[in-house]
Enzyme design. Structure first.
Site, PDB file in Angstrom:
ATOM      1  N   LYS A  13       0.832  -1.210   0.000  1.00 58.52           N
ATOM      2  CA  LYS A  13       0.000   0.000   0.000  1.00 58.52           C
ATOM      3  C   LYS A  13       0.868   1.263   0.000  1.00 58.52           C
ATOM      4  O   LYS A  13       0.655   2.174  -0.787  1.00 58.52           O
ATOM      5  CB  LYS A  13      -0.921   0.024   1.237  1.00 58.52           C
ATOM      6  CG  LYS A  13      -1.842  -1.177   1.346  1.00 58.52           C
ATOM      7  CD  LYS A  13      -2.748  -1.089   2.571  1.00 58.52           C
ATOM      8  CE  LYS A  13      -2.022  -1.089   3.901  1.00 58.52           C
ATOM      9  NZ  LYS A  13      -1.316  -2.346   4.224  1.00 58.52           N
ATOM     10  N   ARG A  85      -9.397   1.341   9.036  1.00 56.62           N
ATOM     11  CA  ARG A  85      -8.855   0.037   9.405  1.00 56.62           C
ATOM     12  C   ARG A  85      -9.908  -0.872  10.005  1.00 56.62           C
ATOM     13  O   ARG A  85      -9.634  -2.020  10.305  1.00 56.62           O
ATOM     14  CB  ARG A  85      -7.809   0.202  10.502  1.00 56.62           C
ATOM     15  CG  ARG A  85      -6.424   0.579  10.099  1.00 56.62           C
ATOM     16  CD  ARG A  85      -5.752  -0.489   9.321  1.00 56.62           C
ATOM     17  NE  ARG A  85      -4.467  -0.888   9.812  1.00 56.62           N
ATOM     18  CZ  ARG A  85      -3.317  -0.394   9.388  1.00 56.62           C
ATOM     19  NH1 ARG A  85      -3.271   0.532   8.479  1.00 56.62           N
ATOM     20  NH2 ARG A  85      -2.191  -0.847   9.854  1.00 56.62           N
ATOM     21  N   ARG A 124      11.856  -5.879   4.598  1.00 62.12           N
ATOM     22  CA  ARG A 124      11.674  -4.428   4.418  1.00 62.12           C
ATOM     23  C   ARG A 124      12.673  -3.652   5.289  1.00 62.12           C
ATOM     24  O   ARG A 124      12.920  -3.999   6.436  1.00 62.12           O
ATOM     25  CB  ARG A 124      10.258  -4.011   4.818  1.00 62.12           C
ATOM     26  CG  ARG A 124      10.083  -2.492   4.795  1.00 62.12           C
ATOM     27  CD  ARG A 124       8.651  -2.054   4.834  1.00 62.12           C
ATOM     28  NE  ARG A 124       7.949  -2.474   6.025  1.00 62.12           N
ATOM     29  CZ  ARG A 124       6.653  -2.241   6.236  1.00 62.12           C
ATOM     30  NH1 ARG A 124       5.941  -1.597   5.332  1.00 62.12           N
ATOM     31  NH2 ARG A 124       6.077  -2.661   7.337  1.00 62.12           N
ATOM     32  N   ARG A 157      11.674  -1.903  10.942  1.00 62.58           N
ATOM     33  CA  ARG A 157      10.637  -1.374  11.831  1.00 62.58           C
ATOM     34  C   ARG A 157      10.422  -2.319  13.015  1.00 62.58           C
ATOM     35  O   ARG A 157      10.487  -3.526  12.861  1.00 62.58           O
ATOM     36  CB  ARG A 157       9.312  -1.224  11.056  1.00 62.58           C
ATOM     37  CG  ARG A 157       9.120   0.142  10.484  1.00 62.58           C
ATOM     38  CD  ARG A 157       7.947   0.264   9.558  1.00 62.58           C
ATOM     39  NE  ARG A 157       6.692  -0.309   9.997  1.00 62.58           N
ATOM     40  CZ  ARG A 157       5.554  -0.189   9.310  1.00 62.58           C
ATOM     41  NH1 ARG A 157       5.536   0.496   8.185  1.00 62.58           N
ATOM     42  NH2 ARG A 157       4.444  -0.744   9.741  1.00 62.58           N
ATOM     43  N   ARG A 168      -0.201  -8.787  13.617  1.00 60.88           N
ATOM     44  CA  ARG A 168      -0.812  -7.787  12.713  1.00 60.88           C
ATOM     45  C   ARG A 168      -1.740  -8.479  11.715  1.00 60.88           C
ATOM     46  O   ARG A 168      -2.795  -7.945  11.376  1.00 60.88           O
ATOM     47  CB  ARG A 168       0.280  -7.005  11.982  1.00 60.88           C
ATOM     48  CG  ARG A 168       0.995  -6.012  12.905  1.00 60.88           C
ATOM     49  CD  ARG A 168       2.326  -5.570  12.340  1.00 60.88           C
ATOM     50  NE  ARG A 168       2.217  -4.790  11.134  1.00 60.88           N
ATOM     51  CZ  ARG A 168       3.223  -4.590  10.290  1.00 60.88           C
ATOM     52  NH1 ARG A 168       4.410  -5.138  10.522  1.00 60.88           N
ATOM     53  NH2 ARG A 168       3.058  -3.848   9.228  1.00 60.88           N
TER      54      ARG A 168
HETATM   55  P1  AP5 Z   1       4.899  -1.541   1.786  1.00 58.58           P
HETATM   56  O1  AP5 Z   1       4.509  -0.729   0.593  1.00 58.58           O
HETATM   57  O2  AP5 Z   1       5.691  -0.897   2.859  1.00 58.58           O
HETATM   58  O3  AP5 Z   1       3.597  -2.300   2.369  1.00 58.58           O
HETATM   59  P2  AP5 Z   1       2.342  -1.738   3.170  1.00 58.58           P
HETATM   60  O4  AP5 Z   1       1.120  -2.421   2.627  1.00 58.58           O
HETATM   61  O5  AP5 Z   1       2.322  -0.238   3.184  1.00 58.58           O
HETATM   62  O6  AP5 Z   1       2.692  -2.358   4.590  1.00 58.58           O
HETATM   63  P3  AP5 Z   1       2.684  -1.718   6.062  1.00 58.58           P
HETATM   64  O7  AP5 Z   1       3.338  -2.739   6.938  1.00 58.58           O
HETATM   65  O8  AP5 Z   1       3.264  -0.335   6.101  1.00 58.58           O
HETATM   66  O9  AP5 Z   1       1.172  -1.664   6.313  1.00 58.58           O
HETATM   67  P4  AP5 Z   1       0.482  -1.678   7.647  1.00 58.58           P
HETATM   68  O10 AP5 Z   1      -0.899  -1.358   7.181  1.00 58.58           O
HETATM   69  O11 AP5 Z   1       0.608  -2.883   8.493  1.00 58.58           O
HETATM   70  O12 AP5 Z   1       1.293  -0.596   8.498  1.00 58.58           O
HETATM   71  P5  AP5 Z   1       1.022   0.941   8.828  1.00 58.58           P
HETATM   72  O13 AP5 Z   1       2.302   1.633   8.752  1.00 58.58           O
HETATM   73  O14 AP5 Z   1      -0.157   1.485   8.099  1.00 58.58           O
HETATM   74  O15 AP5 Z   1       5.674  -2.833   1.236  1.00 58.58           O
HETATM   75  C1  AP5 Z   1       6.192  -3.810   2.120  1.00 58.58           C
HETATM   76  C2  AP5 Z   1       7.566  -4.281   1.612  1.00 58.58           C
HETATM   77  O16 AP5 Z   1       7.380  -4.998   0.379  1.00 58.58           O
HETATM   78  C3  AP5 Z   1       8.550  -3.139   1.275  1.00 58.58           C
HETATM   79  O17 AP5 Z   1       9.839  -3.566   1.602  1.00 58.58           O
HETATM   80  C4  AP5 Z   1       8.421  -2.948  -0.254  1.00 58.58           C
HETATM   81  O18 AP5 Z   1       9.629  -2.510  -0.818  1.00 58.58           O
HETATM   82  C5  AP5 Z   1       8.055  -4.350  -0.718  1.00 58.58           C
HETATM   83  N1  AP5 Z   1       7.104  -4.369  -1.826  1.00 58.58           N
HETATM   84  C6  AP5 Z   1       6.028  -3.529  -1.978  1.00 58.58           C
HETATM   85  N2  AP5 Z   1       5.340  -3.858  -3.095  1.00 58.58           N
HETATM   86  C7  AP5 Z   1       5.994  -4.943  -3.640  1.00 58.58           C
HETATM   87  C8  AP5 Z   1       5.733  -5.757  -4.785  1.00 58.58           C
HETATM   88  N3  AP5 Z   1       4.670  -5.514  -5.592  1.00 58.58           N
HETATM   89  N4  AP5 Z   1       6.596  -6.772  -5.029  1.00 58.58           N
HETATM   90  C9  AP5 Z   1       7.663  -7.018  -4.226  1.00 58.58           C
HETATM   91  N5  AP5 Z   1       7.957  -6.276  -3.120  1.00 58.58           N
HETATM   92  C10 AP5 Z   1       7.118  -5.257  -2.827  1.00 58.58           C
HETATM   93  O19 AP5 Z   1       0.548   0.808  10.368  1.00 58.58           O
HETATM   94  C11 AP5 Z   1       1.472   0.449  11.404  1.00 58.58           C
HETATM   95  C12 AP5 Z   1       0.732   0.414  12.744  1.00 58.58           C
HETATM   96  O20 AP5 Z   1       0.175   1.724  13.024  1.00 58.58           O
HETATM   97  C13 AP5 Z   1      -0.470  -0.548  12.810  1.00 58.58           C
HETATM   98  O21 AP5 Z   1      -0.081  -1.872  13.108  1.00 58.58           O
HETATM   99  C14 AP5 Z   1      -1.285   0.110  13.928  1.00 58.58           C
HETATM  100  O22 AP5 Z   1      -0.749  -0.165  15.196  1.00 58.58           O
HETATM  101  C15 AP5 Z   1      -1.101   1.603  13.654  1.00 58.58           C
HETATM  102  N6  AP5 Z   1      -2.137   2.135  12.742  1.00 58.58           N
HETATM  103  C16 AP5 Z   1      -1.950   2.617  11.473  1.00 58.58           C
HETATM  104  N7  AP5 Z   1      -3.111   3.027  10.955  1.00 58.58           N
HETATM  105  C17 AP5 Z   1      -4.059   2.796  11.907  1.00 58.58           C
HETATM  106  C18 AP5 Z   1      -5.467   3.004  11.962  1.00 58.58           C
HETATM  107  N8  AP5 Z   1      -6.164   3.531  10.931  1.00 58.58           N
HETATM  108  N9  AP5 Z   1      -6.125   2.653  13.096  1.00 58.58           N
HETATM  109  C19 AP5 Z   1      -5.471   2.148  14.156  1.00 58.58           C
HETATM  110  N10 AP5 Z   1      -4.135   1.906  14.174  1.00 58.58           N
HETATM  111  C20 AP5 Z   1      -3.437   2.237  13.059  1.00 58.58           C
END
Ligand code: AP5
Length: 217
Positions: A13, A85, A124, A157, A168
């Site tokens: 994402k 979420r 990552r 991270r 998660r």
């Molecule tokens: P990446 O693009 O970083 O993936 P992502 O889907 O953004 O993954 P996240 O782990 O950031 O999502 P998340 O939703 O768990 O975390 P968030 O930060 O929002 O890609 C991942 C890896 O794969 C990278 O190394 C990339 O290079 C590689 N890659 C990407 N695309 C690829 C492809 N097509 N092919 C090969 N490799 C690829 O949230 C973190 C925490 O914050 C949550 O756990 C929660 O505690 C809190 N939080 C955030 N939002 C909320 C909310 N709305 N409500 C409550 N808590 C929240």
């Protein structure tokens, strides 16, 4: 236009949100990035959020909603990454947008299998300064373990350890996946195969956004 990126952790994402928002001049809003910024600055919100994030749990809605509301008022074309979420956040989002005479126009669901997610997230690395995302397997930094843009060290991270990734994923299937049906019923969900490469995904997403632009004009 308001676009939502929905999908499990590691679906890509953040990676797609960055390139899509640059290509179409959307404002990229990531709740995860916004929360990590609060944590790094040791604000009251950051101190409250950190414990939940380190355990892989969702941060309570009242904290998230406080972070988001100003954003929706101040920006026009927005790409929401990591929000909503759960159903409660989606309903809150709809309520705020209705007050602003706006609505969510498109939801991209990046469907991705658990084994791919675990492989991606354990590989990552993110820049400790600018947050740029790398991957030791699919997108390594040309400078090794430092960022290509600012030479700052790349880090794992805290929530990308395998035990936390599994938590998660549990949270995702329980709380976030029901949003797929929520947005299917509204007729705005578009399913994308997250296992595809980064450029192929960008192509799929671009075609849908451009078709939507043609429909609107
Ligand atoms: P990446 O693009 O970083 O993936 P992502 O889907 O953004 O993954 P996240 O782990 O950031 O999502 P998340 O939703 O768990 O975390 P968030 O930060 O929002 O890609 C991942 C890896 O794969 C990278 O190394 C990339 O290079 C590689 N890659 C990407 N695309 C690829 C492809 N097509 N092919 C090969 N490799 C690829 O949230 C973190 C925490 O914050 C949550 O756990 C929660 O505690 C809190 N939080 C955030 N939002 C909320 C909310 N709305 N409500 C409550 N808590 C929240």
């Amino acid at each position: 236009m308001i676009i939502v990126f929905l999908g499990p952790p590691g679906a890509g994402k953040g990676t797609q949100a960055k390139v899509v928002s640059e290509k179409y001049r959307f404002t990229h809003y990531s709740t995860g990035d916004a929360l990590r910024d609060e944590v790094n600055r040791k604000t009251q919100i950051g101190l409250s959020a950190k414990g939940y994030m380190d355990k892989g749990l969702l941060v309570p809605d009242e904290i998230i909603n406080a972070v988001l509301k100003n954003y929706l008022q101040e920006n026009n074309d927005i790409l929401l990454d990591g929000y909503p979420r759960n159903i409660s956040q989606a309903e809150k989002l709809d309520k705020i947008l209705t007050e602003l005479n706006r609505e969510v126009n498109l939801v991209f669901y990046l469907e991705t299998a658990d084994d791919i997610i675990i492989k991606r997230l354990t590989a990552r690395r993110v820049c400790s300064e600018c947050g740029r995302i790398y991957n030791n397997i699919s997108m390594p930094s040309k400078k090794g373990d430092i960022c290509e843009d600012d030479d700052a060290p790349l880090i794992l991270r805290d929530d990308d350890r395998e035990s936390v990734i599994k938590e998660r994923l549990n949270v995702y299937y329980t709380e976030t996946q029901p949003l797929v049906d929520y947005y299917v019923q509204k007729g705005i969900l578009r399913k994308i195969q997250g296992k595809k490469g980064i450029q192929d995904l960008l192509q799929d997403i671009s075609e849908i956004i451009e078709a939507r632009h043609r429909y609107d004009s």
